[in-house]
Design an enzyme around this catalytic site. Structure first.
Site, PDB file in Angstrom:
ATOM      1  N   ASP A  11       8.107 -74.247   1.995  1.00  0.00           N
ATOM      2  CA  ASP A  11       8.688 -72.958   2.382  1.00  0.00           C
ATOM      3  C   ASP A  11      10.152 -73.177   2.798  1.00  0.00           C
ATOM      4  O   ASP A  11      10.440 -74.058   3.615  1.00  0.00           O
ATOM      5  CB  ASP A  11       7.862 -72.436   3.575  1.00  0.00           C
ATOM      6  CG  ASP A  11       8.143 -70.990   3.906  1.00  0.00           C
ATOM      7  OD1 ASP A  11       8.612 -70.248   3.030  1.00  0.00           O
ATOM      8  OD2 ASP A  11       7.871 -70.598   5.068  1.00  0.00           O
ATOM      9  N   ASP A  30      15.560 -72.341  -1.180  1.00  0.00           N
ATOM     10  CA  ASP A  30      16.200 -71.158  -0.607  1.00  0.00           C
ATOM     11  C   ASP A  30      17.701 -71.394  -0.519  1.00  0.00           C
ATOM     12  O   ASP A  30      18.209 -71.941   0.459  1.00  0.00           O
ATOM     13  CB  ASP A  30      15.603 -70.871   0.780  1.00  0.00           C
ATOM     14  CG  ASP A  30      16.265 -69.665   1.434  1.00  0.00           C
ATOM     15  OD1 ASP A  30      17.165 -69.067   0.796  1.00  0.00           O
ATOM     16  OD2 ASP A  30      15.888 -69.327   2.563  1.00  0.00           O
ATOM     17  N   GLU A  81      15.383 -67.589  -4.111  1.00  0.00           N
ATOM     18  CA  GLU A  81      15.609 -66.409  -3.258  1.00  0.00           C
ATOM     19  C   GLU A  81      17.001 -65.829  -3.504  1.00  0.00           C
ATOM     20  O   GLU A  81      17.988 -66.547  -3.587  1.00  0.00           O
ATOM     21  CB  GLU A  81      15.445 -66.757  -1.763  1.00  0.00           C
ATOM     22  CG  GLU A  81      15.699 -65.546  -0.855  1.00  0.00           C
ATOM     23  CD  GLU A  81      15.239 -65.707   0.600  1.00  0.00           C
ATOM     24  OE1 GLU A  81      14.412 -66.593   0.882  1.00  0.00           O
ATOM     25  OE2 GLU A  81      15.703 -64.927   1.440  1.00  0.00           O
ATOM     26  N   HIS A  86       8.949 -62.368   1.902  1.00  0.00           N
ATOM     27  CA  HIS A  86       8.941 -63.174   3.136  1.00  0.00           C
ATOM     28  C   HIS A  86       8.935 -62.226   4.331  1.00  0.00           C
ATOM     29  O   HIS A  86       9.110 -61.020   4.185  1.00  0.00           O
ATOM     30  CB  HIS A  86      10.201 -64.046   3.203  1.00  0.00           C
ATOM     31  CG  HIS A  86      10.123 -65.262   2.349  1.00  0.00           C
ATOM     32  ND1 HIS A  86      10.126 -66.532   2.864  1.00  0.00           N
ATOM     33  CD2 HIS A  86      10.031 -65.398   1.004  1.00  0.00           C
ATOM     34  CE1 HIS A  86      10.045 -67.395   1.873  1.00  0.00           C
ATOM     35  NE2 HIS A  86       9.985 -66.739   0.726  1.00  0.00           N
ATOM     36  N   ALA A  93       6.678 -61.095   6.289  1.00  0.00           N
ATOM     37  CA  ALA A  93       5.753 -59.983   6.067  1.00  0.00           C
ATOM     38  C   ALA A  93       4.607 -59.922   7.073  1.00  0.00           C
ATOM     39  O   ALA A  93       3.548 -59.383   6.779  1.00  0.00           O
ATOM     40  CB  ALA A  93       5.213 -60.055   4.635  1.00  0.00           C
ATOM     41  N   ILE A 126       3.005 -65.050   5.455  1.00  0.00           N
ATOM     42  CA  ILE A 126       2.566 -64.684   6.806  1.00  0.00           C
ATOM     43  C   ILE A 126       2.522 -65.934   7.680  1.00  0.00           C
ATOM     44  O   ILE A 126       1.732 -66.848   7.423  1.00  0.00           O
ATOM     45  CB  ILE A 126       1.169 -64.019   6.749  1.00  0.00           C
ATOM     46  CG1 ILE A 126       1.241 -62.739   5.905  1.00  0.00           C
ATOM     47  CG2 ILE A 126       0.649 -63.715   8.163  1.00  0.00           C
ATOM     48  CD1 ILE A 126      -0.101 -62.197   5.469  1.00  0.00           C
ATOM     49  N   ASP A 127       3.348 -65.964   8.671  1.00  0.00           N
ATOM     50  CA  ASP A 127       3.350 -67.067   9.639  1.00  0.00           C
ATOM     51  C   ASP A 127       3.153 -66.506  11.052  1.00  0.00           C
ATOM     52  O   ASP A 127       2.220 -66.870  11.762  1.00  0.00           O
ATOM     53  CB  ASP A 127       4.677 -67.835   9.537  1.00  0.00           C
ATOM     54  CG  ASP A 127       4.684 -69.082  10.399  1.00  0.00           C
ATOM     55  OD1 ASP A 127       3.694 -69.335  11.104  1.00  0.00           O
ATOM     56  OD2 ASP A 127       5.689 -69.822  10.383  1.00  0.00           O
TER      57      ASP A 127
END
Ligand code: G3H
Ligand code: 13P
Ligand code: ZN
Length: 326
Positions: free
Chosen positions: A96, A118, A148, A228, A230, A272-273
């Site tokens: 990630d 990213d 991204e 992201h 989210a 989802i973190d």
């Protein structure tokens, strides 16, 4: 001595087939962050219980925390554990917010089946150049790559932004064809962390920019889009945290109906973190408040893990739509 492992030897899969099915079926694959054993167990058990494919994701910081070698065997263990529970669900291990070619390469060489580069903080050309470099290496190993375009507000693995910079739909086609990425994260109003919006009492959170998403879908039809930032910042966990000694009054996230709507579009992966962190923290605070003399980690991490299983099951069934799609 070089010590490399292919994700295929660990029983993992890349995201290609997951996204193909998600796009055709109008649902999204859940991507849950983890950095310790209880989080990993909670995510796997929730996905086994709901029969959902899953992307296990790890930030650069989380990888350092867990240790890269430990992580490889944790992922292999997760695959075995799911099978032992009677569900051979597709499991991907994803980097990630990778911020360099070197980090992405190290993950690919150590069992990751998917990586994100990213480069969204760089100008377009530089972002495209580094992303292409990662794609060229990753595709030789059958590893999928997420890029991204556009910047989210909030904190992305130690890089923090005050305001979002929405994705420009007119740049998407060129970025996708220049880089060869397999999926693209976009900025349409989500943001990282538990404090996504500043809303006064009685005010609603601003809706996501579905108009930008629709424009992007028109320009790259059938191409997998990633959301992201989210987390819904589930109000019952915020209430529990505040009730048992925490202080998170202003925490607010993306309403689940909006995420459900996004999941039924070209959005194929939802990250989802924060919601997982909040679920575990809420339960741990409750255990400590009610049992101040408790000091066995199993007595607070165990209930926290159980709550995470419930949260993951709920998300897969009611938000992502991925339940039963394994
Ligand atoms: O987008 C960021 C993820 O929530 C990961 O957070 O960098 O604190 O591990 P982290
Ligand atoms: P949340 O902070 O909303 O859970 O977002 C997580 C994320 O985007 C990880 O990349
Ligand atoms: Zn993110």
């Amino acid at each position: 001595m070089t010590d490399t492992t292919s994700y295929k030897d660990l029983g993992l899969v890349n995201t290609k087939e997951m996204f193909r099915k998600a796009m055709a079926g109008g649902y999204a694959i859940p991507a849950y962050n983890f950095n310790n054993m209880e989080q990993l167990q909670g995510i796997i058990l929730g996905c086994v219980a709901s029969g959902s494919p899953v992307i296990l994701q790890v930030s650069g910081g989380a990888r350092k925390y867990a240790n890269p070698t430990m992580l490889r065997y944790m992922a292999a263990g997760a695959v075995r554990m799911a099978r032992a529970e009677g569900a051979d669900i597709p499991i991907a291990l994803h980097l990630d917010h990778g911020d360099s070619f070197e980090l992405a390469k190290s993950c690919i060489d150590n069992g990751f089946s998917s990586v994100m580069l990213d480069g969204s903080h760089h100008p377009f050309e530089e972002n495209a150049r580094i992303t292409r470099q990662v794609v060229d290496y990753a595709h030789q190993k059958d590893v999928t790559v997420e890029g991204e375009l556009g910047v989210l507000a909030g904190v992305e693995d130690e890089v923090s932004h005050e305001v979002s910079n929405y994705t420009k739909p007119e740049e998407v086609e060129e970025f996708v064809s220049k880089t060869g990425v397999d999926s693209l994260a976009i900025s349409i109003g989500t943001s990282h962390g538990a404090f996504k919006f500043k809303v006064k009492p009685g005010e609603e959170v601003p809706p996501l920019r579905f108009d930008i998403l629709e424009e992007i879908e028109k320009r790259v039809p059938g191409f997998p889009i990633v959301l992201h930032g989210a987390s819904a910042v589930i109000p019952k966990y915020i209430a529990m945290i505040n009730r048992y000694g925490g202080k998170m009054d202003d925490a607010v996230g993306i309403p689940e109906e909006q995420l459900r709507k996004a999941a039924s579009s070209a959005v194929c992966k939802i990250n989802i973190d924060s919601d997982g962190r909040l679920a575990m923290t809420a339960v741990i605070r409750k255990v400590f408040a009610e049992n101040p003399s408790e000091f066995d980690p199993r007595k607070y991490l165990g209930p926290a893990r159980e709550e995470l299983v419930k949260m993951v099951t709920h998300k897969n069934e009611k938000v992502l739509g991925s339940a039963g799609k394994a």
